[in-house]
Scaffold this motif. Structure first.
Motif, mmCIF file in Angstrom:
data_model
loop_
_atom_site.group_PDB
_atom_site.id
_atom_site.type_symbol
_atom_site.label_atom_id
_atom_site.label_comp_id
_atom_site.label_asym_id
_atom_site.label_seq_id
_atom_site.Cartn_x
_atom_site.Cartn_y
_atom_site.Cartn_z
ATOM 1 N N LYS A 53 0.825 -1.209 0.000
ATOM 2 C CA LYS A 53 0.000 0.000 0.000
ATOM 3 C C LYS A 53 0.863 1.266 0.000
ATOM 4 O O LYS A 53 0.363 2.370 -0.212
ATOM 5 C CB LYS A 53 -0.921 0.022 1.219
ATOM 6 C CG LYS A 53 -2.108 -0.904 1.080
ATOM 7 C CD LYS A 53 -3.024 -0.797 2.270
ATOM 8 C CE LYS A 53 -4.144 -1.821 2.113
ATOM 9 N NZ LYS A 53 -4.743 -2.198 3.377
ATOM 10 N N ALA A 54 2.155 1.087 0.234
ATOM 11 C CA ALA A 54 3.052 2.252 0.278
ATOM 12 C C ALA A 54 3.177 2.870 -1.109
ATOM 13 O O ALA A 54 3.167 2.168 -2.115
ATOM 14 C CB ALA A 54 4.417 1.833 0.789
ATOM 15 N N LYS A 55 3.308 4.196 -1.147
ATOM 16 C CA LYS A 55 3.457 4.883 -2.427
ATOM 17 C C LYS A 55 4.923 5.036 -2.801
ATOM 18 O O LYS A 55 5.249 5.185 -3.980
ATOM 19 C CB LYS A 55 2.791 6.253 -2.362
ATOM 20 C CG LYS A 55 1.298 6.177 -2.402
ATOM 21 C CD LYS A 55 0.688 7.450 -2.917
ATOM 22 C CE LYS A 55 -0.795 7.257 -3.165
ATOM 23 N NZ LYS A 55 -1.480 8.489 -3.467
ATOM 24 N N ALA A 56 5.782 5.008 -1.808
ATOM 25 C CA ALA A 56 7.212 5.164 -2.076
ATOM 26 C C ALA A 56 7.997 4.593 -0.916
ATOM 27 O O ALA A 56 7.478 4.460 0.192
ATOM 28 C CB ALA A 56 7.565 6.637 -2.274
ATOM 29 N N ILE A 57 9.237 4.209 -1.201
ATOM 30 C CA ILE A 57 10.128 3.725 -0.146
ATOM 31 C C ILE A 57 11.450 4.472 -0.271
ATOM 32 O O ILE A 57 11.947 4.707 -1.371
ATOM 33 C CB ILE A 57 10.322 2.182 -0.218
ATOM 34 C CG1 ILE A 57 11.188 1.689 0.946
ATOM 35 C CG2 ILE A 57 10.901 1.748 -1.560
ATOM 36 C CD1 ILE A 57 11.175 0.188 1.130
#
Lengths: 70, 182
Positions: free
Chosen positions: A41-45
Protein backbone atom coordinates in the motif's frame (compact mmCIF):
# COMPACT_ATOMS: atom_id res chain seq x y z
CA UNK A 1 -5.62 0.38 -5.68
CA UNK A 2 -3.07 -2.30 -6.54
CA UNK A 3 0.22 -0.73 -7.60
CA UNK A 4 2.42 -2.56 -10.19
CA UNK A 5 5.27 -2.95 -7.64
CA UNK A 6 4.67 -5.87 -5.27
CA UNK A 7 6.62 -6.04 -2.00
CA UNK A 8 7.49 -9.66 -1.16
CA UNK A 9 8.61 -8.89 2.37
CA UNK A 10 6.53 -11.67 3.97
CA UNK A 11 8.34 -14.28 1.85
CA UNK A 12 11.78 -12.99 2.86
CA UNK A 13 10.75 -12.69 6.55
CA UNK A 14 9.63 -16.35 6.45
CA UNK A 15 12.85 -17.47 4.68
CA UNK A 16 15.09 -15.73 7.21
CA UNK A 17 12.88 -16.88 10.11
CA UNK A 18 12.63 -13.47 11.74
CA UNK A 19 9.62 -11.69 13.24
CA UNK A 20 7.98 -8.58 11.75
CA UNK A 21 8.29 -6.89 15.13
CA UNK A 22 12.08 -7.40 15.21
CA UNK A 23 12.46 -6.27 11.60
CA UNK A 24 10.47 -3.06 12.25
CA UNK A 25 12.56 -2.33 15.34
CA UNK A 26 15.89 -2.96 13.59
CA UNK A 27 15.13 -0.82 10.54
CA UNK A 28 13.59 1.98 12.64
CA UNK A 29 10.00 2.06 11.41
CA UNK A 30 6.73 1.37 13.20
CA UNK A 31 4.89 -1.94 12.83
CA UNK A 32 2.04 -0.03 11.21
CA UNK A 33 4.39 1.30 8.52
CA UNK A 34 5.87 -2.16 8.04
CA UNK A 35 2.36 -3.48 7.53
CA UNK A 36 1.73 -0.75 4.93
CA UNK A 37 4.91 -1.88 3.17
CA UNK A 38 4.08 -5.60 3.34
CA UNK A 39 0.60 -5.09 1.88
CA UNK A 40 2.05 -3.05 -1.05
CA UNK A 41 0.00 0.00 0.00
CA UNK A 42 3.05 2.25 0.28
CA UNK A 43 3.46 4.88 -2.43
CA UNK A 44 7.21 5.16 -2.08
CA UNK A 45 10.13 3.73 -0.15
CA UNK A 46 13.27 5.60 0.88
CA UNK A 47 16.61 4.17 -0.18
CA UNK A 48 17.69 4.32 3.46
CA UNK A 49 14.77 2.08 4.45
CA UNK A 50 15.46 -0.34 1.57
CA UNK A 51 19.13 -0.44 2.55
CA UNK A 52 18.26 -1.23 6.20
CA UNK A 53 15.86 -4.03 5.14
CA UNK A 54 18.39 -5.62 2.77
CA UNK A 55 21.13 -5.40 5.41
CA UNK A 56 18.99 -7.06 8.11
CA UNK A 57 17.51 -9.74 5.86
CA UNK A 58 20.77 -10.28 3.96
CA UNK A 59 19.16 -10.00 0.54
CA UNK A 60 18.99 -7.90 -2.62
CA UNK A 61 16.31 -5.27 -3.44
CA UNK A 62 15.14 -7.55 -6.25
CA UNK A 63 14.36 -10.27 -3.69
CA UNK A 64 11.84 -7.95 -2.03
CA UNK A 65 10.50 -5.88 -4.92
CA UNK A 66 8.73 -7.34 -7.94
CA UNK A 67 7.21 -5.59 -10.94
CA UNK A 68 3.89 -6.96 -12.19
CA UNK A 69 2.19 -5.49 -15.24
CA UNK A 70 -1.27 -4.01 -14.51
CA UNK B 1 5.95 32.25 16.13
CA UNK B 2 6.34 29.30 18.50
CA UNK B 3 4.04 26.29 18.34
CA UNK B 4 2.60 27.12 21.78
CA UNK B 5 1.77 30.68 20.77
CA UNK B 6 0.14 29.45 17.55
CA UNK B 7 -1.98 27.00 19.57
CA UNK B 8 -3.07 29.80 21.94
CA UNK B 9 -4.03 32.09 19.06
CA UNK B 10 -5.89 29.23 17.38
CA UNK B 11 -7.83 28.44 20.59
CA UNK B 12 -8.76 32.14 20.92
CA UNK B 13 -9.97 32.35 17.31
CA UNK B 14 -11.88 29.07 17.79
CA UNK B 15 -13.62 30.65 20.79
CA UNK B 16 -14.40 33.77 18.75
CA UNK B 17 -15.91 31.64 15.99
CA UNK B 18 -18.26 30.07 18.57
CA UNK B 19 -19.38 33.58 19.54
CA UNK B 20 -19.74 34.45 15.84
CA UNK B 21 -22.11 31.51 15.33
CA UNK B 22 -24.22 32.31 18.42
CA UNK B 23 -24.61 35.99 17.48
CA UNK B 24 -25.41 35.10 13.83
CA UNK B 25 -27.98 32.51 14.91
CA UNK B 26 -29.71 35.08 17.16
CA UNK B 27 -29.62 37.65 14.36
CA UNK B 28 -30.99 35.10 11.87
CA UNK B 29 -33.89 34.29 14.19
CA UNK B 30 -34.60 37.98 14.76
CA UNK B 31 -34.47 38.99 11.09
CA UNK B 32 -36.38 35.97 9.81
CA UNK B 33 -39.24 36.74 12.25
CA UNK B 34 -39.35 40.34 11.03
CA UNK B 35 -39.22 39.31 7.38
CA UNK B 36 -42.26 37.03 7.90
CA UNK B 37 -44.09 39.51 10.19
CA UNK B 38 -42.97 42.94 9.01
CA UNK B 39 -45.83 44.68 10.80
CA UNK B 40 -44.07 43.88 14.09
CA UNK B 41 -41.43 46.42 13.14
CA UNK B 42 -44.06 49.16 12.76
CA UNK B 43 -44.61 49.13 16.48
CA UNK B 44 -41.01 50.15 17.10
CA UNK B 45 -41.94 53.50 15.54
CA UNK B 46 -38.92 54.62 13.59
CA UNK B 47 -39.92 57.77 11.75
CA UNK B 48 -37.10 59.64 10.16
CA UNK B 49 -37.20 63.13 8.80
CA UNK B 50 -34.36 65.48 7.93
CA UNK B 51 -34.88 69.02 6.73
CA UNK B 52 -31.89 70.91 5.32
CA UNK B 53 -31.70 73.93 3.02
CA UNK B 54 -32.38 72.64 -0.50
CA UNK B 55 -33.21 69.04 0.47
CA UNK B 56 -35.66 67.24 2.72
CA UNK B 57 -35.80 63.58 3.63
CA UNK B 58 -38.87 61.96 5.17
CA UNK B 59 -39.02 58.17 5.67
CA UNK B 60 -42.65 57.21 5.33
CA UNK B 61 -44.63 53.99 4.76
CA UNK B 62 -42.19 51.93 6.84
CA UNK B 63 -44.18 48.67 6.47
CA UNK B 64 -43.75 48.73 2.68
CA UNK B 65 -39.99 48.41 2.91
CA UNK B 66 -39.92 46.10 5.95
CA UNK B 67 -40.36 42.60 4.50
CA UNK B 68 -37.95 43.14 1.58
CA UNK B 69 -35.47 44.88 3.85
CA UNK B 70 -35.50 42.10 6.44
CA UNK B 71 -35.41 39.40 3.75
CA UNK B 72 -32.14 40.84 2.47
CA UNK B 73 -30.76 41.05 6.01
CA UNK B 74 -31.90 37.46 6.71
CA UNK B 75 -30.11 36.21 3.59
CA UNK B 76 -26.99 38.17 4.52
CA UNK B 77 -26.90 36.88 8.07
CA UNK B 78 -27.55 33.30 6.87
CA UNK B 79 -24.42 33.54 4.72
CA UNK B 80 -22.60 35.06 7.70
CA UNK B 81 -23.74 32.15 9.92
CA UNK B 82 -22.59 29.54 7.39
CA UNK B 83 -19.21 31.31 7.15
CA UNK B 84 -18.93 31.15 10.94
CA UNK B 85 -19.73 27.41 10.93
CA UNK B 86 -17.08 26.64 8.30
CA UNK B 87 -14.45 28.79 10.04
CA UNK B 88 -15.21 27.04 13.32
CA UNK B 89 -14.77 23.61 11.68
CA UNK B 90 -11.41 24.64 10.22
CA UNK B 91 -10.14 26.06 13.50
CA UNK B 92 -11.34 22.96 15.36
CA UNK B 93 -9.36 20.76 12.97
CA UNK B 94 -6.28 22.97 13.40
CA UNK B 95 -6.77 22.76 17.19
CA UNK B 96 -6.77 18.93 16.86
CA UNK B 97 -3.60 19.20 14.73
CA UNK B 98 -5.43 17.99 11.63
CA UNK B 99 -4.30 20.68 9.21
CA UNK B 100 -3.61 19.14 5.81
CA UNK B 101 -6.77 17.07 5.41
CA UNK B 102 -9.32 16.96 2.58
CA UNK B 103 -12.05 18.24 4.93
CA UNK B 104 -10.26 21.58 5.37
CA UNK B 105 -9.93 21.97 1.60
CA UNK B 106 -13.71 21.50 1.24
CA UNK B 107 -14.40 24.05 3.99
CA UNK B 108 -12.03 26.59 2.43
CA UNK B 109 -13.69 26.19 -0.96
CA UNK B 110 -17.11 26.67 0.65
CA UNK B 111 -15.86 29.85 2.38
CA UNK B 112 -14.68 31.18 -0.99
CA UNK B 113 -18.02 30.46 -2.65
CA UNK B 114 -19.96 32.00 0.25
CA UNK B 115 -17.80 35.13 0.07
CA UNK B 116 -18.74 35.51 -3.59
CA UNK B 117 -22.40 34.77 -2.78
CA UNK B 118 -22.42 37.45 -0.05
CA UNK B 119 -22.14 40.15 -2.73
CA UNK B 120 -25.76 39.44 -3.72
CA UNK B 121 -27.55 40.52 -0.51
CA UNK B 122 -24.96 43.27 -0.05
CA UNK B 123 -25.77 44.69 -3.50
CA UNK B 124 -29.52 44.26 -2.91
CA UNK B 125 -29.23 46.05 0.45
CA UNK B 126 -27.34 49.02 -0.99
CA UNK B 127 -29.66 49.25 -3.99
CA UNK B 128 -32.70 49.14 -1.71
CA UNK B 129 -31.30 51.85 0.58
CA UNK B 130 -30.43 54.07 -2.38
CA UNK B 131 -33.94 53.53 -3.83
CA UNK B 132 -35.60 54.53 -0.52
CA UNK B 133 -33.42 57.62 -0.22
CA UNK B 134 -34.10 58.71 -3.80
CA UNK B 135 -37.85 58.14 -3.46
CA UNK B 136 -38.02 60.19 -0.29
CA UNK B 137 -35.47 62.86 -1.02
CA UNK B 138 -36.73 66.08 -2.59
CA UNK B 139 -34.09 68.00 -4.52
CA UNK B 140 -34.82 71.37 -6.01
CA UNK B 141 -32.35 71.17 -8.85
CA UNK B 142 -30.54 67.99 -10.02
CA UNK B 143 -31.65 64.68 -11.55
CA UNK B 144 -30.55 61.38 -10.05
CA UNK B 145 -30.54 57.81 -11.37
CA UNK B 146 -30.08 54.42 -9.67
CA UNK B 147 -27.25 52.09 -10.63
CA UNK B 148 -26.49 48.59 -9.40
CA UNK B 149 -22.92 48.33 -8.20
CA UNK B 150 -21.56 44.87 -7.46
CA UNK B 151 -19.01 44.60 -4.67
CA UNK B 152 -16.07 43.42 -6.78
CA UNK B 153 -13.70 43.41 -3.82
CA UNK B 154 -15.67 40.56 -2.21
CA UNK B 155 -15.81 38.68 -5.53
CA UNK B 156 -12.02 38.95 -5.93
CA UNK B 157 -11.50 37.95 -2.29
CA UNK B 158 -13.72 34.90 -2.84
CA UNK B 159 -11.75 33.92 -5.95
CA UNK B 160 -8.45 34.29 -4.06
CA UNK B 161 -9.79 32.04 -1.27
CA UNK B 162 -10.83 29.40 -3.85
CA UNK B 163 -7.38 29.54 -5.48
CA UNK B 164 -5.79 29.15 -2.05
CA UNK B 165 -8.08 26.16 -1.42
CA UNK B 166 -6.79 24.49 -4.63
CA UNK B 167 -3.18 25.07 -3.51
CA UNK B 168 -4.16 23.61 -0.12
CA UNK B 169 -5.58 20.53 -1.94
CA UNK B 170 -2.17 20.00 -3.53
CA UNK B 171 -0.57 20.25 -0.07
CA UNK B 172 -3.02 17.58 1.18
CA UNK B 173 -1.97 15.26 -1.67
CA UNK B 174 1.71 15.85 -0.86
CA UNK B 175 1.10 15.10 2.82
CA UNK B 176 -0.78 11.88 1.96
CA UNK B 177 2.06 10.79 -0.31
CA UNK B 178 4.57 11.61 2.41
CA UNK B 179 2.58 9.56 4.93
CA UNK B 180 2.70 6.58 2.59
CA UNK B 181 6.47 6.91 2.03
CA UNK B 182 8.21 4.36 4.26
Amino acid sequence: MILPIIVNLDVMIAKRKVSSKDLAEKIGITQANLSVLKTSKAKAIRFSTLEAICKYLNCQPGDILEYVEE
Amino acid sequence: MTKERFKKINRFIYGLSNLWIVVSAIGLLFFSIFSIFPKLFDKINLNLSIELPGISFILKEVSEINSYYFLILTLNILIFLLLGIFFRKIFKNIKDEKIFIKENFNYLKSIGLLTIASTIPYTMFNYNNAKIILENLKFHTSDFSLNIKLNFELVILGIIIIIFAEIFKYAVELREENDLTI
